[in-house]
Design an enzyme around this catalytic site. Structure first.
Site, mmCIF file in Angstrom:
data_model
loop_
_atom_site.group_PDB
_atom_site.id
_atom_site.type_symbol
_atom_site.label_atom_id
_atom_site.label_comp_id
_atom_site.label_asym_id
_atom_site.label_seq_id
_atom_site.Cartn_x
_atom_site.Cartn_y
_atom_site.Cartn_z
ATOM 1 N N ASN A 56 0.803 -1.225 0.000
ATOM 2 C CA ASN A 56 0.000 0.000 0.000
ATOM 3 C C ASN A 56 0.833 1.270 0.000
ATOM 4 O O ASN A 56 0.370 2.321 -0.453
ATOM 5 C CB ASN A 56 -0.929 0.014 1.217
ATOM 6 C CG ASN A 56 -2.105 -0.923 1.057
ATOM 7 O OD1 ASN A 56 -2.399 -1.368 -0.046
ATOM 8 N ND2 ASN A 56 -2.766 -1.235 2.152
ATOM 9 N N THR A 59 15.082 -18.307 -29.310
ATOM 10 C CA THR A 59 13.632 -18.387 -29.192
ATOM 11 C C THR A 59 13.048 -18.746 -30.556
ATOM 12 O O THR A 59 13.483 -18.215 -31.577
ATOM 13 C CB THR A 59 13.057 -17.043 -28.728
ATOM 14 O OG1 THR A 59 13.694 -16.665 -27.507
ATOM 15 C CG2 THR A 59 11.557 -17.137 -28.517
ATOM 16 N N LYS A 82 10.808 -18.607 -33.647
ATOM 17 C CA LYS A 82 10.065 -17.548 -34.331
ATOM 18 C C LYS A 82 9.373 -18.113 -35.576
ATOM 19 O O LYS A 82 9.939 -18.998 -36.223
ATOM 20 C CB LYS A 82 11.016 -16.414 -34.740
ATOM 21 C CG LYS A 82 11.816 -15.812 -33.606
ATOM 22 C CD LYS A 82 10.959 -15.044 -32.628
ATOM 23 C CE LYS A 82 11.822 -14.416 -31.530
ATOM 24 N NZ LYS A 82 11.016 -13.657 -30.561
ATOM 25 N N LYS A 84 6.904 -16.499 -32.876
ATOM 26 C CA LYS A 84 6.626 -17.059 -31.559
ATOM 27 C C LYS A 84 5.181 -17.512 -31.396
ATOM 28 O O LYS A 84 4.882 -18.325 -30.525
ATOM 29 C CB LYS A 84 6.992 -16.058 -30.470
ATOM 30 C CG LYS A 84 6.310 -14.702 -30.568
ATOM 31 C CD LYS A 84 6.893 -13.776 -29.501
ATOM 32 C CE LYS A 84 6.299 -12.377 -29.569
ATOM 33 N NZ LYS A 84 6.893 -11.501 -28.541
ATOM 34 N N LYS A 100 13.791 -22.392 -27.314
ATOM 35 C CA LYS A 100 12.952 -21.838 -26.252
ATOM 36 C C LYS A 100 11.559 -21.470 -26.747
ATOM 37 O O LYS A 100 11.411 -20.890 -27.819
ATOM 38 C CB LYS A 100 13.648 -20.595 -25.680
ATOM 39 C CG LYS A 100 12.833 -19.756 -24.732
ATOM 40 C CD LYS A 100 13.590 -18.489 -24.370
ATOM 41 C CE LYS A 100 12.695 -17.515 -23.639
ATOM 42 N NZ LYS A 100 11.614 -16.991 -24.503
ATOM 43 N N HIS A 120 11.589 -16.633 -17.409
ATOM 44 C CA HIS A 120 11.411 -15.437 -18.237
ATOM 45 C C HIS A 120 10.870 -14.310 -17.372
ATOM 46 O O HIS A 120 10.121 -14.546 -16.428
ATOM 47 C CB HIS A 120 10.457 -15.723 -19.402
ATOM 48 C CG HIS A 120 10.560 -14.720 -20.508
ATOM 49 N ND1 HIS A 120 10.020 -13.451 -20.414
ATOM 50 C CD2 HIS A 120 11.161 -14.777 -21.724
ATOM 51 C CE1 HIS A 120 10.277 -12.782 -21.527
ATOM 52 N NE2 HIS A 120 10.969 -13.562 -22.341
ATOM 53 N N HIS A 179 16.466 -14.216 -17.585
ATOM 54 C CA HIS A 179 16.724 -13.175 -18.578
ATOM 55 C C HIS A 179 17.191 -11.899 -17.886
ATOM 56 O O HIS A 179 16.601 -11.466 -16.898
ATOM 57 C CB HIS A 179 15.457 -12.886 -19.381
ATOM 58 C CG HIS A 179 15.103 -13.962 -20.346
ATOM 59 N ND1 HIS A 179 15.030 -13.751 -21.707
ATOM 60 C CD2 HIS A 179 14.826 -15.271 -20.158
ATOM 61 C CE1 HIS A 179 14.704 -14.884 -22.310
ATOM 62 N NE2 HIS A 179 14.571 -15.818 -21.384
ATOM 63 N N SER A 187 19.253 -11.999 -24.151
ATOM 64 C CA SER A 187 18.311 -12.273 -25.234
ATOM 65 C C SER A 187 17.600 -10.994 -25.613
ATOM 66 O O SER A 187 17.181 -10.231 -24.750
ATOM 67 C CB SER A 187 17.287 -13.329 -24.782
ATOM 68 O OG SER A 187 16.345 -13.603 -25.792
#
EC number: 4.1.1.39
Length: 471
Positions: free
Chosen positions: A115, A165, A167, A169, A193, A286, A319, A371
Site C-alpha cells: 500500500n 527463441t 520464431k 513465436k 525456447k 522469463h 533473462h 536475449s
C-alpha cells in the site's frame, strides 16, 4: 485504558525516523528512492515509508500497547541525496526479520511494495535494493539446481551456452514448431525456447507442442552426439494445470521447463522450483512484464531487486537483457544484477547500483540469459560482458539467416567458439572483434553470410533508467 495511550494523529518521524539506529546483521535492509509532495520534509516522507511498509497506520491506536512496537517497527536510519536529482532522495530502512514469514518472497514484497506505493504524501517511490540477511536466505530454497549442476547435466563446459527463441513465436502448428526446433538444434545450438506468451492456444495446444519438441530434441541429439534441450513453457492459468504440464515434460524425458515468474507470481514460482528440485528438472525463468515495474527511474522496483528475489524463489536461468541488443539496460547496471545472480558475495558498489553488501552464502547461482535483438556481430561483446556462466539467445539472429535456421545456428556456434578461443588466447575480443569474426568467417560460409546480413544492424538508443552516481 493505560495512561501511555494518547489518541490522535502524530507525525511519522516522531516514531519511525531513527538516525542513531545501527542496523543489525539480522535486519532486512531496503533502499527506497523517494520523491515527496512539495512542502513535506524528507524525514517525514522517509518515516512514512518505514511506517506504512511495517507496523504503522495514519492514527495512533490503542492496540499498539498490546505488542512491542519498538521491536517490530521499520526504522529509517539514513537519508541521502540522489546525485543530479534535486527532487528525490534515498531513504534507508531497516526491518526486523520477524516481520516476514520464513522463505516467503511473496510476504516480503507484500510489505515493502504494498500500500505504501499509493501513499498521497509521495509523488514517486522506487525500491532500489534490498539486503537480505543470511537468516532469511537460509530459509529460502533458491535455485533448484544451480550453474554447476546444470553444466553437469547438459555436459557443457568452458563456454557460454547457446540458444534461441522459436520464431514466429505465435501461430505455428505443433508439427511446424517442432521442425524449427530441430533445425536450430542440429545446426549447433544447445537450447531452443518457447517465447513467454506461448502457452496453450487454439493454433497449438501444449501437449501437441511438447510431443513434437521432444521428437526434435531426440533426433538432433542422435545426429550431433550432444545433449540438447528446449524450454517448455509450463506457465498456465492455474497452478494445477502448470504442474500437469511439468509432469508431462518429465514423462517425455525433457531436461528443462520454463516459467514466466512475474506474470505467474512468486508463490507459483517457488512451488514450481521446489517441484523441479524434487523431480530433477532444470528451470528457465522469463521476466515478462518486468519493464512495467522497473523501467521508470523514479517509480516501481529496480530489476536488481527482482533478480535477487528470483534467486531466492528459485530458477536456474534468468533473462537479464543484453546491453548491446534491443532491450533496455546499460553495462554497469546489468553487471551489477548479474553479480547478484551468480556470486556468493557481492560488495556494496554504487557504480554498479548495489547499495548494500549481499552475502549469498552457499546458495547456488543462476545463469544470466542475454536475449533480445542480438546477432553474430554482438558475440564478442556478449562473451566479454556475460562470461561463461550465461546463455546467449539469438532469435531473429538465428532464424533470419538467409539460408535458414540451421545455418543461423551454425553461424552463431562458429562465432561463439571463435570468440572463446580468442579470449582464452589472451586477445581483447571487444577491441579485436571484427578481425576475430572475419577470420572465423573464412572457414564458415554460414558465418560469412551472417556477418554480411547484419553488418548494419545496431540498436543505439540512450538508456532511460541510468545509474545515479556522482560524476
Amino acid at each position: 485504558m493505560s495512561k501511555k495511550y494518547d489518541a490522535g494523529v502524530k507525525e511519522y518521524r516522531d516514531t519511525y525516523w531513527t538516525p542513531d539506529y545501527v542496523p543489525l546483521d539480522t535486519d532486512l535492509l531496503a533502499c527506497f528512492k523517494c520523491t515527496g509532495q512539495e512542502g513535506v520534509p524528507k524525514e517525514e516522507v522517509a518515516a512514512a515509508v518505514a511506517a506504512e511498509s511495517s507496523t504503522g497506520t495514519w492514527s495512533t491506536v490503542w492496540s499498539e500497547l498490546l505488542t512491542d512496537l519498538d521491536f517490530y517497527k521499520g526504522r529509517c536510519y539514513r537519508i541521502e541525496d540522489v546525485p543530479g536529482d534535486k527532487e528525490s532522495f534515498y531513504a534507508f530502512i531497516a526491518y526486523p526479520l520477524d516481520l516476514f514469514e520464513e522463505g516467503s518472497i511473496t510476504n516480503v514484497l507484500t510489505s515493502l511494495v504494498g500500500n505504501v506505493f499509493g501513499f498521497k504524501a509521495l509523488r514517486h517511490l522506487r525500491l532500489e535494493d534490498i539486503r537480505f540477511p543470511m537468516a532469511f536466505i537460509k530459509s529460502c530454497y533458491g535455485p533448484p539446481n544451480g550453474i554447476q549442476v546444470e553444466r553437469d547435466r547438459m555436459n557443457k563446459y568452458g563456454r557460454p551456452l547457446l540458444g534461441c527463441t522459436i520464431k514466429p513465436k505465435l501461430g505455428l502448428s505443433g508439427k511446424n514448431y517442432g521442425r524449427v526446433v530441430y533445425e536450430c538444434l542440429r545446426g549447433g545450438l544447445d537450447f531452443t525456447k518457447d517465447d513467454e506468451n506461448i502457452n496453450s492456444q487454439p493454433f497449438q495446444r501444449w501437449q501437441n507442442r511438447f510431443e513434437f519438441v521432444a521428437e526434435a530434441i531426440k533426433l538432433s541429439e542422435q545426429e550431433t552426439g550432444e545433449r540438447k534441450g528446449h524450454y517448455l513453457n509450463v506457465t498456465a492459468n492455474t497452478p494445477e494445470e502448470m504442474y500437469e504440464r511439468a509432469e508431462f515434460a518429465k514423462e517425455l524425458g525433457m531436461p528443462i521447463i520454463m516459467h514466466d515468474f512475474i506474470t505467474g507470481g512468486f508463490t507459483a514460482n517457488t512451488g514450481l522450483s521446489k517441484w523441479c528440485r524434487k523431480n530433477g528438472m532444470l528451470l528457465h525463468i522469463h521476466r515478462a512484464m518486468h519493464a512495467v515495474i522497473d523501467r521508470h527511474p523514479k517509480h516501481g522496483i529496480h530489476f536488481r531487486v527482482l533478480a535477487k528475489c528470483l534467486r531466492l524463489s528459485g530458477g536456474d536461468q534468468l533473462h537479464t537483457g543484453t546491453v548491446v541488443g534491443k532491450l533496455e539496460g546499460d553495462r554497469q547496471t546489468t553487471l551489477g544484477y548479474i553479480d547478484q545472480l551468480r556470486e556468493s558475495f557481492v560488495p556494496e558498489d554504487r557504480s554498479r547500483g548495489n547499495f548494500f553488501d549481499q552475502d549469498w552464502g552457499s546458495m547456488p547461482g543462476v545463469f544470466a540469459v542475454a536475449s533480445g535483438g542480438i546477432h553474430v556481430w554482438h558475440m564478442p561483446a556478449l562473451v566479454a560482458i556475460f562470461g561463461d556462466d550465461s546463455v546467449l539467445q539469438f532469435g531473429g539472429g538465428t532464424h533470419g539467416h538467409p539460408w535458414g535456421s540451421a545455418a543461423g545456428a551454425a553461424a552463431n556456434r562458429v562465432a561463439l567458439e571463435a570468440c572463446v578461443k580468442a579470449r582464452n588466447a589472451g586477445r581483447e575480443i571487444e577491441k579485436e572483434s571484427r578481425d576475430i569474426l572475419m577470420e572465423a568467417g573464412k572457414h564458415s560460409p554460414e558465418l560469412a553470410i551472417a556477418l554480411e546480413t547484419w553488418k548494419e544492424i545496431k540498436f543505439e538508443f540512450d538508456t532511460v533508467d541510468k545509474l545515479d552516481v556522482q560524476n
